[in-house]
Design an enzyme around this catalytic site. Structure first.
Site, PDB file in Angstrom:
ATOM      1  N   TYR A   1      11.058   8.616 -11.748  1.00  0.00           N
ATOM      2  CA  TYR A   1      12.249   9.421 -11.352  1.00  0.00           C
ATOM      3  C   TYR A   1      12.939  10.034 -12.551  1.00  0.00           C
ATOM      4  CZ  TYR A   1      13.069   8.355  -6.623  1.00  0.00           C
ATOM      5  OH  TYR A   1      13.035   8.084  -5.114  1.00  0.00           O
TER       6      TYR A   1
ATOM      7  N   LYS B   1       1.898  -1.893  -9.580  1.00  0.00           N
ATOM      8  CA  LYS B   1       0.626  -1.627  -9.119  1.00  0.00           C
ATOM      9  C   LYS B   1      -0.243  -1.983 -10.469  1.00  0.00           C
ATOM     10  CE  LYS B   1      -2.520   0.511  -6.584  1.00  0.00           C
ATOM     11  NZ  LYS B   1      -3.025   0.093  -5.312  1.00  0.00           N
TER      12      LYS B   1
ATOM     13  N   ASP C   1       0.862  -1.702  -2.361  1.00  0.00           N
ATOM     14  CA  ASP C   1       0.209  -1.523  -1.230  1.00  0.00           C
ATOM     15  C   ASP C   1       0.250  -2.774  -0.118  1.00  0.00           C
ATOM     16  OD1 ASP C   1      -1.520  -2.616  -2.911  1.00  0.00           O
ATOM     17  OD2 ASP C   1      -3.245  -1.402  -2.149  1.00  0.00           O
TER      18      ASP C   1
ATOM     19  N   ASP D   1      12.292   2.608  -3.609  1.00  0.00           N
ATOM     20  CA  ASP D   1      12.906   3.671  -2.794  1.00  0.00           C
ATOM     21  C   ASP D   1      12.100   3.433  -1.414  1.00  0.00           C
ATOM     22  OD1 ASP D   1      14.045   5.831  -1.763  1.00  0.00           O
ATOM     23  OD2 ASP D   1      12.160   7.111  -2.294  1.00  0.00           O
TER      24      ASP D   1
ATOM     25  N   ASP E   1      13.285   1.257   2.507  1.00  0.00           N
ATOM     26  CA  ASP E   1      13.361   2.058   3.752  1.00  0.00           C
ATOM     27  C   ASP E   1      12.462   1.091   4.820  1.00  0.00           C
ATOM     28  OD1 ASP E   1      14.808   4.163   3.018  1.00  0.00           O
ATOM     29  OD2 ASP E   1      13.512   5.741   3.915  1.00  0.00           O
TER      30      ASP E   1
END
Ligand code: IPM
Ligand code: MG
Length: 359
Positions: free
Chosen positions: A141, A192, A224, A248, A252
């Site tokens: 970000y 990751k 993942d 982020d 959700d």
């Protein structure tokens, strides 16, 4: 000593839901002698309309000088076409960065009263209580260099940089371990590391911290797989700690497990627990002004603010209890409505919480 709170209602449904949280705060302010004082200011699209930028320096200064900030939400179609440098979201990213709010706590708790509202089978989510600890001021970000450049052949290329320094990983790791000590003592660090070097370092730093918290079980998971496990068997998680972008996305997903993103609060705090508190959901421009938005995520964000930044645990407990009682009574805003329940408007939900506090 009086404590100063800045309200930043923002755009879309923001003003409606923050107004309900303010009603609730006014009640606990007098009930618990909190000596809170309030001021409000602009962030997001409304700030662009007024000042030409999504976060004016004067607003930022006010927030830095205050004890806590309660925000609504930012953004909407009106400002979507603006250059990315002055979009409403930039105001939010700037306030997080400038105030050093690196620790973002996003609880995903399933209220037993809403178990049926989840998109997953009830037995998979009953009793769900996950805390996502998202790093909020670093990673892709904020990494430099970033931009869109023109290559030699004239083609444009977009690029961003995924960076994490050890101190950034270490401090968010400590937040996660500290939180786990107050809960079920499990931390799952999501990365990751099979592809991204920045997260190889992330994993290494988490491992280095672990011996300082011998009671906490640390595990690692690729992002993942974490996305899959969250919808396969979400109750395996206690605390999830991860970087800005993965956090982020996963927050959700976790939010939806609980039935409604309209129920979930969040806190973003600096090293001294000073923070900005906001609902996890967005500005919902499609329903702005209709009086049907769910104010509970913002009301619960106010409770988090009292708990974490203002050391007013009793007031925070009282608000959370009142919200539970309102749900027990069958009151539901449109987003969590089911047959047989009582449909309530934004202000009716807020008033109901107030009534429970005063009962
Ligand atoms: C969030 C939001 C923000 C983010 C946007 C509005 C910039 O999605 O708080 O999760 O990506 O951090
Ligand atoms: Mg998001």
């Amino acid at each position: 000593m009086s404590k100063k709170i800045i309200l930043l209602p923002g755009d879309g449904i923001g003003p409606e839901i923050v107004a309900e949280a303010k009603k609730v705060l006014d009640v606990v302010n007098s009930q618990f002698n909190l000596d809170l004082t309030f001021d409000s200011d602009l962030i997001g699209g409304c700030a662009i309309d007024q000042h030409g930028v999504p976060l004016a320096q004067s607003t930022l200064d006010k927030c830095k000088a205050a004890d806590a900030v309660l925000m609504g939400s930012v953004g909407g179609p009106k400002w979507d076409a603006l250059d990315s440098s002055i979009r409403p979201e930039k105001g939010l990213l700037k306030i997080r960065y400038e105030m050093g709010l690196y620790a973002n706590l996003r609880p995903a708790i399933l209220y037993p009263q809403l178990a049926e509202a989840s998109s997953l089978k009830t037995e998979l989510v009953a009793g769900l209580d996950i805390l996502i600890v998202r790093e909020l001021t670093g990673g892709i970000y904020f990494g430099e260099p970033r931009g869109i450049r023109v290559l030699e052949n004239g083609e444009r290329q977009g690029y961003n940089t995924y960076v994490y320094a050890e101190h950034e990983i270490e401090r968010i790791g400590r937040t996660a371990f500290d939180m786990a000590m107050l809960r079920n003592k499990k931390v799952c660090s999501v990365d990751k590391a099979n592809v991204l070097e920045a997260t190889v370092l992330w994993r290494e730093v988490m491992e280095r911290l672990a011996p300082e918290y011998p009671e906490v079980e640390l595990t690692h998971m690729y992002v993942d797989n974490a996305a899959m496990q969250l919808v396969r068997a979400p109750k395996q998680f206690d605390v999830i700690v991860t970087g800005n972008m993965f956090g982020d996305i996963l927050s959700d997903t976790a939010a939806m497990l609980t039935g409604s993103i309209g129920m979930l609060p969040s806190s973003s705090m600096d090293a001294n627990n000073k923070g900005l508190f906001e609902p996890v959901h967005g500005s919902a421009p499609d329903i702005a002004g209709l009086g049907i938005a769910n104010p509970l995520a913002t009301i619960l964000s106010a409770a988090m603010m009292l708990r974490y930044s203002l050391q007013a645990t009793d007031a925070a407990d009282a608000i959370e209890r009142a919200v539970g009682e309102v749900l027990d009574d069958g009151l539901r805003s449109a987003d969590i409505y089911q047959d047989g329940m009582k449909k309530a408007s934004t202000s009716e939900m807020g008033d109901a919480v107030v009534a429970k506090l005063q009962a």
